[in-house]
Design an enzyme around this catalytic site. Structure first.
Site, PDB file in Angstrom:
ATOM      1  N   PRO A 104      42.377 -58.090 -11.781  1.00  0.00           N
ATOM      2  CA  PRO A 104      41.076 -57.619 -12.220  1.00  0.00           C
ATOM      3  C   PRO A 104      40.946 -56.100 -12.262  1.00  0.00           C
ATOM      4  O   PRO A 104      41.480 -55.392 -11.413  1.00  0.00           O
ATOM      5  CB  PRO A 104      40.106 -58.218 -11.201  1.00  0.00           C
ATOM      6  CG  PRO A 104      40.925 -58.514 -10.004  1.00  0.00           C
ATOM      7  CD  PRO A 104      42.294 -58.838 -10.520  1.00  0.00           C
ATOM      8  N   ASN A 105      40.245 -55.670 -13.279  1.00  0.00           N
ATOM      9  CA  ASN A 105      39.874 -54.274 -13.514  1.00  0.00           C
ATOM     10  C   ASN A 105      41.021 -53.377 -13.945  1.00  0.00           C
ATOM     11  O   ASN A 105      40.798 -52.212 -14.263  1.00  0.00           O
ATOM     12  CB  ASN A 105      39.147 -53.684 -12.299  1.00  0.00           C
ATOM     13  CG  ASN A 105      37.878 -54.437 -11.999  1.00  0.00           C
ATOM     14  OD1 ASN A 105      37.066 -54.652 -12.885  1.00  0.00           O
ATOM     15  ND2 ASN A 105      37.714 -54.869 -10.759  1.00  0.00           N
ATOM     16  N   ARG A 109      38.752 -45.858 -15.179  1.00  0.00           N
ATOM     17  CA  ARG A 109      38.196 -46.198 -13.864  1.00  0.00           C
ATOM     18  C   ARG A 109      38.847 -45.345 -12.786  1.00  0.00           C
ATOM     19  O   ARG A 109      40.054 -45.430 -12.562  1.00  0.00           O
ATOM     20  CB  ARG A 109      38.453 -47.675 -13.564  1.00  0.00           C
ATOM     21  CG  ARG A 109      37.988 -48.091 -12.189  1.00  0.00           C
ATOM     22  CD  ARG A 109      38.367 -49.535 -11.885  1.00  0.00           C
ATOM     23  NE  ARG A 109      38.008 -49.843 -10.515  1.00  0.00           N
ATOM     24  CZ  ARG A 109      38.781 -50.537  -9.700  1.00  0.00           C
ATOM     25  NH1 ARG A 109      39.937 -51.007 -10.090  1.00  0.00           N
ATOM     26  NH2 ARG A 109      38.379 -50.769  -8.466  1.00  0.00           N
ATOM     27  N   TYR A 150      43.551 -43.964  -9.557  1.00  0.00           N
ATOM     28  CA  TYR A 150      44.492 -44.792 -10.313  1.00  0.00           C
ATOM     29  C   TYR A 150      45.270 -44.039 -11.377  1.00  0.00           C
ATOM     30  O   TYR A 150      46.149 -44.615 -12.011  1.00  0.00           O
ATOM     31  CB  TYR A 150      43.744 -45.964 -10.967  1.00  0.00           C
ATOM     32  CG  TYR A 150      43.072 -46.856  -9.950  1.00  0.00           C
ATOM     33  CD1 TYR A 150      43.817 -47.685  -9.130  1.00  0.00           C
ATOM     34  CD2 TYR A 150      41.692 -46.843  -9.803  1.00  0.00           C
ATOM     35  CE1 TYR A 150      43.208 -48.494  -8.185  1.00  0.00           C
ATOM     36  CE2 TYR A 150      41.068 -47.659  -8.864  1.00  0.00           C
ATOM     37  CZ  TYR A 150      41.835 -48.476  -8.057  1.00  0.00           C
ATOM     38  OH  TYR A 150      41.229 -49.281  -7.124  1.00  0.00           O
ATOM     39  N   ASN A 174      50.627 -57.002  -9.802  1.00  0.00           N
ATOM     40  CA  ASN A 174      49.578 -56.131  -9.300  1.00  0.00           C
ATOM     41  C   ASN A 174      48.314 -56.974  -9.363  1.00  0.00           C
ATOM     42  O   ASN A 174      47.681 -57.076 -10.404  1.00  0.00           O
ATOM     43  CB  ASN A 174      49.430 -54.860 -10.138  1.00  0.00           C
ATOM     44  CG  ASN A 174      48.376 -53.923  -9.600  1.00  0.00           C
ATOM     45  OD1 ASN A 174      47.540 -54.317  -8.799  1.00  0.00           O
ATOM     46  ND2 ASN A 174      48.409 -52.685 -10.054  1.00  0.00           N
ATOM     47  N   ALA A 202      42.217 -56.379  -6.748  1.00  0.00           N
ATOM     48  CA  ALA A 202      41.408 -56.762  -5.588  1.00  0.00           C
ATOM     49  C   ALA A 202      41.754 -58.153  -5.056  1.00  0.00           C
ATOM     50  O   ALA A 202      41.533 -58.429  -3.871  1.00  0.00           O
ATOM     51  CB  ALA A 202      39.929 -56.690  -5.945  1.00  0.00           C
ATOM     52  N   GLU A 232      55.365 -57.002  -5.328  1.00  0.00           N
ATOM     53  CA  GLU A 232      53.957 -56.602  -5.361  1.00  0.00           C
ATOM     54  C   GLU A 232      53.898 -55.112  -5.688  1.00  0.00           C
ATOM     55  O   GLU A 232      54.611 -54.312  -5.084  1.00  0.00           O
ATOM     56  CB  GLU A 232      53.339 -56.877  -3.990  1.00  0.00           C
ATOM     57  CG  GLU A 232      51.923 -56.430  -3.826  1.00  0.00           C
ATOM     58  CD  GLU A 232      51.406 -56.672  -2.409  1.00  0.00           C
ATOM     59  OE1 GLU A 232      50.249 -56.298  -2.161  1.00  0.00           O
ATOM     60  OE2 GLU A 232      52.139 -57.216  -1.546  1.00  0.00           O
ATOM     61  N   HIS A 257      51.220 -51.726  -6.502  1.00  0.00           N
ATOM     62  CA  HIS A 257      49.897 -51.101  -6.523  1.00  0.00           C
ATOM     63  C   HIS A 257      50.057 -49.667  -6.989  1.00  0.00           C
ATOM     64  O   HIS A 257      50.972 -48.964  -6.542  1.00  0.00           O
ATOM     65  CB  HIS A 257      49.246 -51.120  -5.140  1.00  0.00           C
ATOM     66  CG  HIS A 257      49.007 -52.491  -4.636  1.00  0.00           C
ATOM     67  ND1 HIS A 257      47.976 -53.277  -5.095  1.00  0.00           N
ATOM     68  CD2 HIS A 257      49.702 -53.231  -3.747  1.00  0.00           C
ATOM     69  CE1 HIS A 257      48.035 -54.445  -4.488  1.00  0.00           C
ATOM     70  NE2 HIS A 257      49.077 -54.452  -3.676  1.00  0.00           N
ATOM     71  N   LEU A 258      49.191 -49.233  -7.870  1.00  0.00           N
ATOM     72  CA  LEU A 258      49.224 -47.855  -8.360  1.00  0.00           C
ATOM     73  C   LEU A 258      48.898 -46.866  -7.247  1.00  0.00           C
ATOM     74  O   LEU A 258      49.538 -45.821  -7.130  1.00  0.00           O
ATOM     75  CB  LEU A 258      48.237 -47.692  -9.515  1.00  0.00           C
ATOM     76  CG  LEU A 258      48.564 -48.517 -10.759  1.00  0.00           C
ATOM     77  CD1 LEU A 258      47.348 -48.628 -11.660  1.00  0.00           C
ATOM     78  CD2 LEU A 258      49.736 -47.918 -11.493  1.00  0.00           C
ATOM     79  N   ARG A 260      43.621 -46.015   1.839  1.00  0.00           N
ATOM     80  CA  ARG A 260      42.295 -46.307   1.279  1.00  0.00           C
ATOM     81  C   ARG A 260      41.441 -47.054   2.300  1.00  0.00           C
ATOM     82  O   ARG A 260      41.746 -47.071   3.482  1.00  0.00           O
ATOM     83  CB  ARG A 260      42.481 -47.095  -0.016  1.00  0.00           C
ATOM     84  CG  ARG A 260      43.270 -46.244  -1.042  1.00  0.00           C
ATOM     85  CD  ARG A 260      43.291 -46.780  -2.404  1.00  0.00           C
ATOM     86  NE  ARG A 260      41.932 -46.925  -2.922  1.00  0.00           N
ATOM     87  CZ  ARG A 260      41.627 -47.738  -3.916  1.00  0.00           C
ATOM     88  NH1 ARG A 260      42.557 -48.456  -4.498  1.00  0.00           N
ATOM     89  NH2 ARG A 260      40.383 -47.830  -4.351  1.00  0.00           N
ATOM     90  N   ARG A 287      41.443 -52.854   2.341  1.00  0.00           N
ATOM     91  CA  ARG A 287      42.571 -52.898   1.405  1.00  0.00           C
ATOM     92  C   ARG A 287      43.930 -52.903   2.121  1.00  0.00           C
ATOM     93  O   ARG A 287      44.962 -53.042   1.481  1.00  0.00           O
ATOM     94  CB  ARG A 287      42.518 -51.715   0.439  1.00  0.00           C
ATOM     95  CG  ARG A 287      41.324 -51.736  -0.485  1.00  0.00           C
ATOM     96  CD  ARG A 287      41.415 -50.623  -1.511  1.00  0.00           C
ATOM     97  NE  ARG A 287      40.171 -50.420  -2.210  1.00  0.00           N
ATOM     98  CZ  ARG A 287      39.783 -51.072  -3.300  1.00  0.00           C
ATOM     99  NH1 ARG A 287      40.556 -51.987  -3.828  1.00  0.00           N
ATOM    100  NH2 ARG A 287      38.620 -50.799  -3.864  1.00  0.00           N
TER     101      ARG A 287
END
Length: 150
Positions: free
Chosen positions: A11-12, A19, A24, A75, A78, A99, A101-102, A108, A112
């Site tokens: 998502p997103n 965003r 990101y 990725n 969320a 896995e 993640h940017l 964070r 998370r």
């Protein structure tokens, strides 16, 4: 011909470049896809690159990958931090999973820091922006070039 590597995005991620670019980066999802496709070609691999904002669709693709793919780069956005369903699908797929993640999820918000996806992954790459996808492809090609133990 070898099976493709599935590169799945949650998502997103369709909003990349717009965003929170301070978190990101400014690369769009199309930029990430182009980068991943070019690296896969250099490595002699093929990818299937997809994005969905829907958990069930990601689960369907992971289940599809069980027969159709040689490995999964994920990725989950969320859903990383919330989805036992995605974890169950990854474990049922019985494939190598990386896995990605940017951002560095450990720098964070505290929520998370936990990843259900990690429990079903061979390895994790985070905090390197779009470069993480290239590194994941390199690792996946290496992992899937060896005979797999099942």
């Amino acid at each position: 011909m070898a099976k493709p590597i599935y590169v799945l995005n949650g998502p997103n991620l369709n909003l990349l470049g717009r965003r929170e670019p301070s978190v990101y980066g400014t690369d769009t999802l199309d930029d990430v896809r182009d980068l991943a496709s070019a690296r896969a070609k250099q490595l002699g691999a093929e990818i299937v690159f997809r994005q969905s904002n829907h958990e069930g669709e990601l689960i369907d693709w992971i289940q599809e990958a069980r027969e159709a793919a040689r490995g999964i780069i994920l990725n989950a956005g969320a859903f990383t931090h919330t989805s036992i369903g995605i974890l169950d699908a990854l474990q049922a797929a019985e494939l190598p999973v990386i896995e990605v993640h940017l951002s560095n999820i450990f720098k964070r918000e505290t929520y998370r820091h936990h990843s259900y996806v990690s429990l079903g992954s061979t390895g994790v790459i985070c905090g390197l922006g779009a470069k993480g996808y290239e590194l994941a492809l390199e690792a996946m090609v290496q992992l899937t070039s060896k005979p797999q133990k099942r």
